[in-house]
Design a protein around this motif. Sequence first.
Motif, PDB file in Angstrom:
ATOM      1  N   VAL A 109       0.849  -1.196   0.000  1.00 29.51           N
ATOM      2  CA  VAL A 109       0.000   0.000   0.000  1.00 29.51           C
ATOM      3  C   VAL A 109       0.882   1.243   0.000  1.00 29.51           C
ATOM      4  O   VAL A 109       1.872   1.302   0.719  1.00 29.51           O
ATOM      5  N   THR A 110       0.509   2.239  -0.823  1.00 24.86           N
ATOM      6  CA  THR A 110       1.271   3.490  -0.830  1.00 24.86           C
ATOM      7  C   THR A 110       0.438   4.587  -0.178  1.00 24.86           C
ATOM      8  O   THR A 110      -0.767   4.425   0.043  1.00 24.86           O
ATOM      9  N   LEU A 111       1.077   5.701   0.056  1.00 26.26           N
ATOM     10  CA  LEU A 111       0.398   6.842   0.654  1.00 26.26           C
ATOM     11  C   LEU A 111      -0.718   7.339  -0.264  1.00 26.26           C
ATOM     12  O   LEU A 111      -1.807   7.708   0.187  1.00 26.26           O
ATOM     13  N   LEU A 164      -6.206   1.385   5.873  1.00 23.90           N
ATOM     14  CA  LEU A 164      -5.041   0.722   5.317  1.00 23.90           C
ATOM     15  C   LEU A 164      -3.763   1.051   6.053  1.00 23.90           C
ATOM     16  O   LEU A 164      -2.712   0.574   5.698  1.00 23.90           O
ATOM     17  N   ASP A 165      -3.831   1.923   7.029  1.00 25.57           N
ATOM     18  CA  ASP A 165      -2.571   2.472   7.529  1.00 25.57           C
ATOM     19  C   ASP A 165      -2.430   2.472   9.033  1.00 25.57           C
ATOM     20  O   ASP A 165      -1.815   3.352   9.597  1.00 25.57           O
ATOM     21  N   ASN A 166      -2.992   1.485   9.696  1.00 26.03           N
ATOM     22  CA  ASN A 166      -2.660   1.352  11.100  1.00 26.03           C
ATOM     23  C   ASN A 166      -2.865  -0.077  11.575  1.00 26.03           C
ATOM     24  O   ASN A 166      -3.612  -0.845  10.978  1.00 26.03           O
ATOM     25  N   GLY A 220       3.753   9.805  -5.195  1.00 23.82           N
ATOM     26  CA  GLY A 220       3.477   8.519  -5.839  1.00 23.82           C
ATOM     27  C   GLY A 220       4.117   7.338  -5.154  1.00 23.82           C
ATOM     28  O   GLY A 220       4.152   6.233  -5.685  1.00 23.82           O
ATOM     29  N   LYS A 221       4.607   7.550  -3.914  1.00 26.96           N
ATOM     30  CA  LYS A 221       5.272   6.442  -3.226  1.00 26.96           C
ATOM     31  C   LYS A 221       4.307   5.767  -2.265  1.00 26.96           C
ATOM     32  O   LYS A 221       3.472   6.431  -1.676  1.00 26.96           O
TER      33      LYS A 221
END
Lengths: 580, 66
Positions: free
Chosen positions: A67-69, A139-141, A579-580
């Motif tokens: 998953v990217t930012l 998606l981010d924790n 885009g990272k």
Amino acid sequence: MLAESTVDETIETDVLVIGGGIGGIFAALYASEGGARVVLLEKGDTRRSGAAGMGISVWHQLLAPGVTLDDVAKDITAIGRSFIGTLGYLPIMKGIINENLIYLGYRDNWEIIHSLERWGVKMKWDNGDYAFYSGPGRLDNIRFHGRNLKKDLSRALKRSAVTVLERTMGVDLLTKDGVIAGATAFNIRTGEFIVIKAKAVVLATGTISRIFNPFNVTALGRFRMLYTYHAGSGDGAAIAFRAGAELVNYEVGGTGAFSDGTRTEKVPFYLVKPGARLYDNMGNRLEWEDCLGGLNTHTQFRLEKEGRAPCFWDGAELPDEWHEGFLAEEWREDLKLHTRPDCQPITAKFLRDRGYDTRKDKIEIVHCKPEHNSIFAGVLYDEYGQTSVERLYAVGDMTGGSTFTGAAQASVFGMRAARHILANLNKLEQVPIHEEQVVAQREMIFSPGRVKRGVEPLEVEVKMRDIVERYCGPERSEGSINWGLWRLRQVRDRFLSELKARDNHELMSAQEVRNLFLMAEGYMVCARERKEGGMMNFRLDNPEKMNVPWGKAIIAQLENGEIKISRRRMPELRPEFRGK
Amino acid sequence: MPVYIDYRKCAHCKICYEICPMDVYGWDEEKEVPYLAHYDECQHCGDCYYDCPQKCIDVTYPVCLW
């Protein structure tokens, strides 16, 4: 009894860290592992100090593999939310935060997870894997059992080569010709006044929680069960500000809804996600808003004026498993991913003591009072944790200019600050100590012990909170703030020299009050400058400027005792980070 | 008072005195038990309640939170 030490202790070190929360401990451990001598000061005890002291249950800003930012930002936008902490934030915020700081908080976070594990903290779930939330917007924790995170980190700290001074408050910096030489400190158990020579100083003193009176203040003016903690007197912020460091976005406080009574964010977080309902006082259903607790402060004020307050959360529709988990003080396997007991379990006890059954009892909503826990506001820092003052770093909740705060940001920047210091350490000469400064700071700390009649620190603090609230609360105007500033300074000039202390603890309290007054003043001066409204700032004299993009951040800096204001557009995300 | 201490159960380990984030406790060297040195500082975090190995300490629910 006052125990005024007649012997000053002097310690020589490379790196001095003030504050033993997550940010401070990370800075200290990384610096020490990199070969620097480190001293860490903590005015409480590192095992339970800071915002993470009562336990945390989620580690944020961690991208799931693959998953990217951009994925996170798109995902959040797709479900109709703008998310503080990613780049899909509200338009009003564009230009007032340094987007690169958010990006770095995400990018460097996996290394933090591995360091935590190396230091003995279990970050994986009981099934042996990292427990990412599943589903949109998640998606981010990861969830983890962080009930004793501070105890684990404290153990790692004590096993390291860091010199840890518990119950020791950082007082002020020592400088020579403007270059940092170290700092003074006060041990509240022994009464020792300590001089620490250092080549670099990292401030990590966390949230400022005492500039406003919360709801549910006791007769004595103390808090009960504040979401953050009561120790937040802005010691590091005041130290930085006095040293000439820039503050950013200091007019901004948090927004959203909290529960009456337990006064903890754990209630809104745990109710919003599974989908409890919102009602006004006549039982009309309200729409969830995109903010903490689902009800924006601005909306709450409007509903109040319409006679529809208070509003309520209602969890009747939630599954039984949710209620079980929410009211549990200890985590059990059948609660599955419900981590509520890992984070401030005392709130579960209090809900039950009060006889709350979230299955049938609604919870009353109160609005969030501005707290300087770095939702935007704080000491300005850069990608290496540097403040605008050379050799002075700031990490964690005391910093501002990025949207994210909390354990992840604090740990990443504790690490980055430590590494930056290590990379430059051989170029830093120890600057000699200016004896006059030591004498002056010592006198400032001990003088309340000699005041004959005087006033209690708490009384003066509560007066300050009252003034700030009355004239510079969420709803304010230039006229009200002008008057409030005059009153604040009047009270300050009259009473700070009359603070009386009966013991070492109250000597610390007196210093906390001095620090709070300075930061309260900074807050009000910045609030006056901010003509636009939005978030927690409602300029009643400029209604046409509500939610207009703010464009530039307000920067405050002390210059010859005066607070100077400037405006600066904060950096956008660099092309190489996109885009990272 | 913000906490109730059952001194009969106290094992004199000093943990409550050591970890309280708000420095509420003093330590009575003679009796080797905690006492409330700064009870007005208590933020009702429950750390003493949870960390006392003997479960001597109960955090009382303050009236202001009702």
